[in-house]
Design a protein around this motif. Structure first.
Motif, PDB file in Angstrom:
ATOM      1  N   PRO A 186       0.826  -1.223   0.000  1.00 24.72           N
ATOM      2  CA  PRO A 186       0.000   0.000   0.000  1.00 24.72           C
ATOM      3  C   PRO A 186       0.859   1.272   0.000  1.00 24.72           C
ATOM      4  O   PRO A 186       0.983   1.958   1.001  1.00 24.72           O
ATOM      5  N   LEU A 187       1.444   1.570  -1.154  1.00 25.17           N
ATOM      6  CA  LEU A 187       2.312   2.743  -1.258  1.00 25.17           C
ATOM      7  C   LEU A 187       1.507   4.010  -1.496  1.00 25.17           C
ATOM      8  O   LEU A 187       0.520   3.999  -2.239  1.00 25.17           O
ATOM      9  N   LYS A 188       1.952   5.078  -0.894  1.00 20.34           N
ATOM     10  CA  LYS A 188       1.384   6.399  -1.179  1.00 20.34           C
ATOM     11  C   LYS A 188       2.150   7.011  -2.346  1.00 20.34           C
ATOM     12  O   LYS A 188       3.259   6.579  -2.675  1.00 20.34           O
ATOM     13  N   VAL A 189       1.565   8.034  -2.955  1.00 15.50           N
ATOM     14  CA  VAL A 189       2.212   8.735  -4.066  1.00 15.50           C
ATOM     15  C   VAL A 189       3.590   9.240  -3.649  1.00 15.50           C
ATOM     16  O   VAL A 189       4.575   9.109  -4.378  1.00 15.50           O
ATOM     17  N   ALA A 243      10.787  16.349  -4.269  1.00 20.41           N
ATOM     18  CA  ALA A 243       9.659  15.479  -4.614  1.00 20.41           C
ATOM     19  C   ALA A 243       8.368  16.292  -4.727  1.00 20.41           C
ATOM     20  O   ALA A 243       7.587  16.117  -5.670  1.00 20.41           O
ATOM     21  N   LYS A 244       8.156  17.199  -3.788  1.00 19.12           N
ATOM     22  CA  LYS A 244       6.946  18.035  -3.812  1.00 19.12           C
ATOM     23  C   LYS A 244       6.959  18.972  -5.027  1.00 19.12           C
ATOM     24  O   LYS A 244       5.935  19.170  -5.688  1.00 19.12           O
ATOM     25  N   LEU A 301       0.528  17.472  -6.928  1.00 17.04           N
ATOM     26  CA  LEU A 301       0.953  17.659  -5.530  1.00 17.04           C
ATOM     27  C   LEU A 301      -0.162  17.328  -4.538  1.00 17.04           C
ATOM     28  O   LEU A 301       0.092  16.781  -3.465  1.00 17.04           O
ATOM     29  N   HIS A 302      -1.416  17.602  -4.920  1.00 20.51           N
ATOM     30  CA  HIS A 302      -2.536  17.342  -4.010  1.00 20.51           C
ATOM     31  C   HIS A 302      -2.780  15.834  -3.807  1.00 20.51           C
ATOM     32  O   HIS A 302      -3.607  15.435  -2.991  1.00 20.51           O
ATOM     33  N   TYR A 303      -2.030  14.979  -4.563  1.00 16.77           N
ATOM     34  CA  TYR A 303      -2.146  13.519  -4.393  1.00 16.77           C
ATOM     35  C   TYR A 303      -1.068  12.967  -3.459  1.00 16.77           C
ATOM     36  O   TYR A 303      -0.936  11.759  -3.311  1.00 16.77           O
ATOM     37  N   TRP A 304      -0.264  13.826  -2.858  1.00 15.84           N
ATOM     38  CA  TRP A 304       0.904  13.463  -2.037  1.00 15.84           C
ATOM     39  C   TRP A 304       0.625  12.285  -1.082  1.00 15.84           C
ATOM     40  O   TRP A 304       1.405  11.351  -0.989  1.00 15.84           O
TER      41      TRP A 304
END
Length: 250
Positions: free
Chosen positions: A85-88, A112-113, A122-125
């Motif tokens: 379950p990786l985040k962006v 990265a940002k 960026l809002h999917y961070w």
């Protein structure tokens, strides 16, 4: 600058590339087109120093093996194990983790940002990567390459699994990036990139044509490349491939 002289690659006794010569100024954008099995990915891997080759490749005067730290590579059909379950943010930071023993630096998080911001993601961070659409995932993979702050970007089929709107967004991002980076792109659909491409290489194990888009993109060259007639439309100082996505199997 990237300079390639008399490059040839064989797999066993099969010729993958034969006598490739080209020079690319920095910064600029090169698009590579050709049918399946034409040696496009092999050419990228040669520049990355990942295959054995004959001939010369110089990247800012150095051998490919010495130049990997200035090259960001986005492979074709890049994958992330969706069982994890990786985040962006994890996907973008992943290549930077291997550089340091003590984890991620604040500077890496900023990079990265900034990279995600450039691709409009960026809002999917903190979102789960597996919940994104194919096109959104491609933009995250592009951000991952950008976060490495490389001088040269090598992108193998960056538009795969993307819709027209995403293609145009990504083309706009690449248009801005080529002011500061050298970008090499393999694609079946040159149309989104026609107006920002500096050089076009038509490849079928050998160089069919290499040069400015207006000089290279014509029906005669495209027929040599794909073995079928491919209509070209010229409008003012731009030309487009009719039907856009040329994907001929041999």
């Amino acid at each position: 600058m990237i300079e390639i002289q008399n490059l040839s690659v064989k797999y066993d006794s099969q010729i993958a590339l034969e006598n490739i010569n080209l020079k690319l100024e920095h910064p600029s954008l090169l698009v590579i087109m050709g049918p399946n099995g034409a040696g496009k990915t092999t050419l990228l891997k040669s520049i990355l120093g990942l295959v054995e080759y004959e001939g010369k490749i110089k990247i800012f005067g150095k051998e490919p093996e010495e130049s990997r730290n200035i090259i960001g590579y986005m492979p074709q059909r890049d994958r992330v194990n969706t069982n994890i379950p990786l985040k962006v943010k994890d996907v973008v930071l992943m290549p930077l983790l291997s550089r340091y023993y003590f984890g991620i630096r604040l500077e890496d998080v900023k990079n990265a940002k900034r990279a995600l911001e450039r691709v409009g993601m960026l809002h999917y961070w903190d979102k789960n990567f597996s919940s994104l659409s194919g096109g959104e995932q491609q933009r995250v993979f592009l951000a991952r390459v950008l976060a490495q702050s490389s001088k040269i970007l090598i992108l193998d089929e960056p538009f795969s699994a993307t819709d027209v709107a995403t293609k145009m967004k990504m083309a706009g991002i690449l248009h801005k990036l080529k002011r500061e980076k050298t970008i090499i792109i393999v694609t079946h659909d040159v149309n989104p990139l026609v107006e920002c491409t500096d050089k076009l290489l038509l490849l079928r194990k050998r160089v069919i044509a290499f040069g400015d888009v207006m000089d290279v993109l014509n029906e005669e060259n495209m027929e040599k490349l794909y073995g079928v007639k491919v209509p070209i439309v010229r409008r003012e100082n731009v030309c487009y491939v009719l039907g856009g996505d040329v994907h001929v199997h041999h």
